[in-house]
Scaffold this motif. Structure first.
Motif, PDB file in Angstrom:
ATOM      1  N   GLY A   1       2.988  20.796   7.696  1.00 50.22           N
ATOM      2  CA  GLY A   1       1.947  20.640   8.766  1.00 50.22           C
ATOM      3  C   GLY A   1       1.909  19.113   9.315  1.00 50.22           C
ATOM      4  N   TYR A   2       3.089  18.207   9.039  1.00 48.73           N
ATOM      5  CA  TYR A   2       2.850  16.902   9.441  1.00 48.73           C
ATOM      6  C   TYR A   2       4.307  16.761   9.795  1.00 48.73           C
ATOM      7  CZ  TYR A   2       0.978  12.164  10.120  1.00 48.73           C
ATOM      8  OH  TYR A   2       0.537  10.801  10.799  1.00 48.73           O
ATOM      9  N   ASP A   3       4.750  16.470  10.912  1.00 47.77           N
ATOM     10  CA  ASP A   3       5.982  16.547  11.259  1.00 47.77           C
ATOM     11  C   ASP A   3       6.446  15.101  11.122  1.00 47.77           C
ATOM     12  OD1 ASP A   3       8.378  17.693  13.179  1.00 47.77           O
ATOM     13  OD2 ASP A   3       7.724  15.706  13.885  1.00 47.77           O
ATOM     14  N   PHE A   4       7.770  14.910  10.683  1.00 47.11           N
ATOM     15  CA  PHE A   4       8.122  13.770  10.253  1.00 47.11           C
ATOM     16  C   PHE A   4       8.048  12.762  11.671  1.00 47.11           C
ATOM     17  CE2 PHE A   4      10.969  15.289   6.639  1.00 47.11           C
ATOM     18  CZ  PHE A   4       9.820  15.347   5.827  1.00 47.11           C
ATOM     19  N   ASP A   5       8.657  13.359  12.658  1.00 43.25           N
ATOM     20  CA  ASP A   5       8.566  12.459  13.849  1.00 43.25           C
ATOM     21  C   ASP A   5       7.166  12.104  14.361  1.00 43.25           C
ATOM     22  OD1 ASP A   5      11.378  12.398  14.112  1.00 43.25           O
ATOM     23  OD2 ASP A   5      11.529  14.046  15.365  1.00 43.25           O
ATOM     24  N   ASP A   6       6.381  12.930  14.004  1.00 44.34           N
ATOM     25  CA  ASP A   6       4.913  12.654  14.582  1.00 44.34           C
ATOM     26  C   ASP A   6       4.341  11.587  13.526  1.00 44.34           C
ATOM     27  OD1 ASP A   6       4.794  14.555  16.584  1.00 44.34           O
ATOM     28  OD2 ASP A   6       3.830  15.846  15.181  1.00 44.34           O
ATOM     29  N   PHE A   7       4.835  11.657  12.358  1.00 39.15           N
ATOM     30  CA  PHE A   7       4.138  10.646  11.319  1.00 39.15           C
ATOM     31  C   PHE A   7       4.653   9.349  11.734  1.00 39.15           C
ATOM     32  CE2 PHE A   7       5.494   8.529   7.460  1.00 39.15           C
ATOM     33  CZ  PHE A   7       4.268   7.930   7.322  1.00 39.15           C
TER      34      PHE A   7
ATOM     35  N   ALA B   1       0.880  -1.354  -0.145  1.00 33.22           N
ATOM     36  CA  ALA B   1       0.104  -0.015   0.082  1.00 33.22           C
ATOM     37  C   ALA B   1       0.947   1.215  -0.173  1.00 33.22           C
ATOM     38  CB  ALA B   1      -0.743  -0.006   1.288  1.00 33.22           C
ATOM     39  N   PHE B   2       0.403   2.130  -1.014  1.00 29.34           N
ATOM     40  CA  PHE B   2       1.336   3.398  -0.857  1.00 29.34           C
ATOM     41  C   PHE B   2       0.407   4.622  -1.024  1.00 29.34           C
ATOM     42  CE2 PHE B   2       0.556   2.763  -5.379  1.00 29.34           C
ATOM     43  CZ  PHE B   2       0.642   3.901  -5.941  1.00 29.34           C
ATOM     44  N   CYS B   3       1.189   5.559  -0.485  1.00 28.68           N
ATOM     45  CA  CYS B   3       0.795   7.010  -0.416  1.00 28.68           C
ATOM     46  C   CYS B   3       1.783   7.926  -0.990  1.00 28.68           C
ATOM     47  CB  CYS B   3       0.389   7.628   1.012  1.00 28.68           C
ATOM     48  SG  CYS B   3      -0.968   6.964   1.766  1.00 28.68           S
ATOM     49  N   ALA B   4       1.705   8.545  -2.211  1.00 27.16           N
ATOM     50  CA  ALA B   4       2.478   9.362  -2.974  1.00 27.16           C
ATOM     51  C   ALA B   4       1.737  10.919  -2.991  1.00 27.16           C
ATOM     52  CB  ALA B   4       2.548   8.972  -4.505  1.00 27.16           C
ATOM     53  N   GLY B   5       2.562  11.790  -3.629  1.00 30.83           N
ATOM     54  CA  GLY B   5       2.080  13.004  -3.770  1.00 30.83           C
ATOM     55  C   GLY B   5       1.741  13.883  -2.785  1.00 30.83           C
ATOM     56  N   ASN B   6       2.391  13.697  -1.480  1.00 29.22           N
ATOM     57  CA  ASN B   6       1.939  14.441  -0.202  1.00 29.22           C
ATOM     58  C   ASN B   6       0.679  14.032   0.392  1.00 29.22           C
ATOM     59  OD1 ASN B   6       4.563  15.954   0.087  1.00 29.22           O
ATOM     60  ND2 ASN B   6       3.986  17.033  -1.896  1.00 29.22           N
ATOM     61  N   VAL B   7      -0.060  12.896  -0.175  1.00 30.94           N
ATOM     62  CA  VAL B   7      -1.395  12.865   0.395  1.00 30.94           C
ATOM     63  C   VAL B   7      -1.631  12.863   1.796  1.00 30.94           C
ATOM     64  CG1 VAL B   7      -2.958  10.858   0.580  1.00 30.94           C
ATOM     65  CG2 VAL B   7      -2.040  11.077  -1.658  1.00 30.94           C
ATOM     66  N   LEU B   8      -0.507  12.599   2.724  1.00 32.88           N
ATOM     67  CA  LEU B   8      -0.815  12.464   4.004  1.00 32.88           C
ATOM     68  C   LEU B   8      -0.592  13.830   4.583  1.00 32.88           C
ATOM     69  CD1 LEU B   8       1.333   9.459   4.845  1.00 32.88           C
ATOM     70  CD2 LEU B   8      -0.862   9.473   4.859  1.00 32.88           C
ATOM     71  N   SER B   9       0.049  14.798   4.034  1.00 32.97           N
ATOM     72  CA  SER B   9      -0.146  16.102   4.490  1.00 32.97           C
ATOM     73  C   SER B   9      -1.379  16.754   4.427  1.00 32.97           C
ATOM     74  CB  SER B   9       1.003  16.966   3.693  1.00 32.97           C
ATOM     75  OG  SER B   9       0.731  17.077   2.502  1.00 32.97           O
ATOM     76  N   PHE B  10      -2.184  16.153   3.710  1.00 32.20           N
ATOM     77  CA  PHE B  10      -3.828  16.840   3.401  1.00 32.20           C
ATOM     78  C   PHE B  10      -4.892  16.343   4.596  1.00 32.20           C
ATOM     79  CE2 PHE B  10      -1.887  17.654  -0.852  1.00 32.20           C
ATOM     80  CZ  PHE B  10      -2.269  18.947  -1.241  1.00 32.20           C
ATOM     81  N   LEU B  11      -4.239  15.318   5.276  1.00 30.43           N
ATOM     82  CA  LEU B  11      -5.133  14.902   6.009  1.00 30.43           C
ATOM     83  C   LEU B  11      -5.585  15.624   7.403  1.00 30.43           C
ATOM     84  CD1 LEU B  11      -3.734  11.039   6.549  1.00 30.43           C
ATOM     85  CD2 LEU B  11      -5.558  11.703   4.898  1.00 30.43           C
TER      86      LEU B  11
ATOM     87  N   PRO C   1      -5.583  16.334  10.738  1.00 29.41           N
ATOM     88  CA  PRO C   1      -4.956  15.644  11.983  1.00 29.41           C
ATOM     89  C   PRO C   1      -5.561  14.582  12.866  1.00 29.41           C
ATOM     90  CG  PRO C   1      -4.191  17.882  11.617  1.00 29.41           C
ATOM     91  CD  PRO C   1      -5.398  17.818  10.851  1.00 29.41           C
ATOM     92  N   ALA C   2      -6.794  14.857  13.083  1.00 33.78           N
ATOM     93  CA  ALA C   2      -7.558  14.107  13.918  1.00 33.78           C
ATOM     94  C   ALA C   2      -7.813  12.575  13.323  1.00 33.78           C
ATOM     95  CB  ALA C   2      -8.875  14.843  14.268  1.00 33.78           C
ATOM     96  N   SER C   3      -7.545  12.613  11.945  1.00 33.57           N
ATOM     97  CA  SER C   3      -7.895  11.382  11.174  1.00 33.57           C
ATOM     98  C   SER C   3      -6.587  10.571  11.097  1.00 33.57           C
ATOM     99  CB  SER C   3      -8.391  11.882   9.813  1.00 33.57           C
ATOM    100  OG  SER C   3      -7.516  12.167   8.903  1.00 33.57           O
TER     101      SER C   3
END
Length: 200
Positions: free
Chosen positions: A157-163, A116-126, A128-130
């Motif tokens: 807006g999504y710190d690497f360590d938090d991720f 499973a992959f997330c490309a294109g900065n997808v995770l930064s659009f989430l 934060p509560a999700s």
């Protein structure tokens, strides 16, 4: 629960955003620029004829290349316009509209996934509560030993360590951190993170 994802806020502000986004990528492809780095990376990780989840697939630009490599690709994105583009451009893929945090993958038959992959900065659009719910839901699709890979840039807006902490909270094992889809080493000051985790 309905989440307040940044992508939806952008669309509410600019109703043409999705169409403009899709057209921009079509122009990039038409210009001959290389857009295949993420797909090559995932293809190298996957067994031949793998089951692959493109989580936050957008127009299917990466998943479509993986279909061309002989994989079965399942894409999920909350943007119905982008999904319609993926269906038009890559009809042999299986594309679904839905929120990654809440989508019922099992009901859709998306399971036993190799990568499973997330490309294109997808995770930064989430929203934060999700985030943790999204990562747990993606993990639920993986077969034992299946792997999750995601890449996104710093300052979004999504710190690497938090991720990394969020990934670990799902029970996945973090295997590798890189700074590009071209396998460059990750350093503490890297401006991009590509992370591979495993369902153990």
């Amino acid at each position: 629960m309905s989440f307040d994802h940044q992508w939806n806020r952008i669309r509410e502000t600019n109703p043409d955003h999705s169409a403009n986004y899709a057209e921009r990528w079509r122009k990039i492809v038409a210009s001959g620029q290389d857009i295949g780095g993420e797909a090559r990376f995932v293809n190298a990780m996957a067994p031949r004829g793998a089951r692959i989840l493109d989580a936050g697939c957008g127009t299917g630009r990466a998943g479509g290349l993986l279909i061309g490599d002989g994989h079965a690709v399942y894409g999920v994105d909350l943007d119905e316009f982008l999904i319609s583009v993926a269906e038009e451009d890559f009809p042999s893929g299986e594309w679904h509209t839905g929120d990654l945090a809440e989508f019922d993958f099992s009901e859709a038959g998306i399971d036993d996934i190799d990568v499973a992959f997330c490309a294109g900065n997808v995770l930064s659009f989430l929203d934060p509560a999700s985030r943790r719910q999204t990562l747990s839901n993606i993990k639920s699709t993986l077969k034992p030993g299946g792997r999750f890979v995601a890449g996104f840039g710093a300052g979004r807006g999504y710190d690497f360590d938090d991720f990394i902490d969020d990934v670990k909270s799902t029970g996945m094992l973090v295997n590798l951190k890189l700074s590009t889809w071209e396998l460059h080493r990750y350093e503490p000051d890297s401006e991009f993170l590509v992370l591979i985790a495993e369902h153990v």
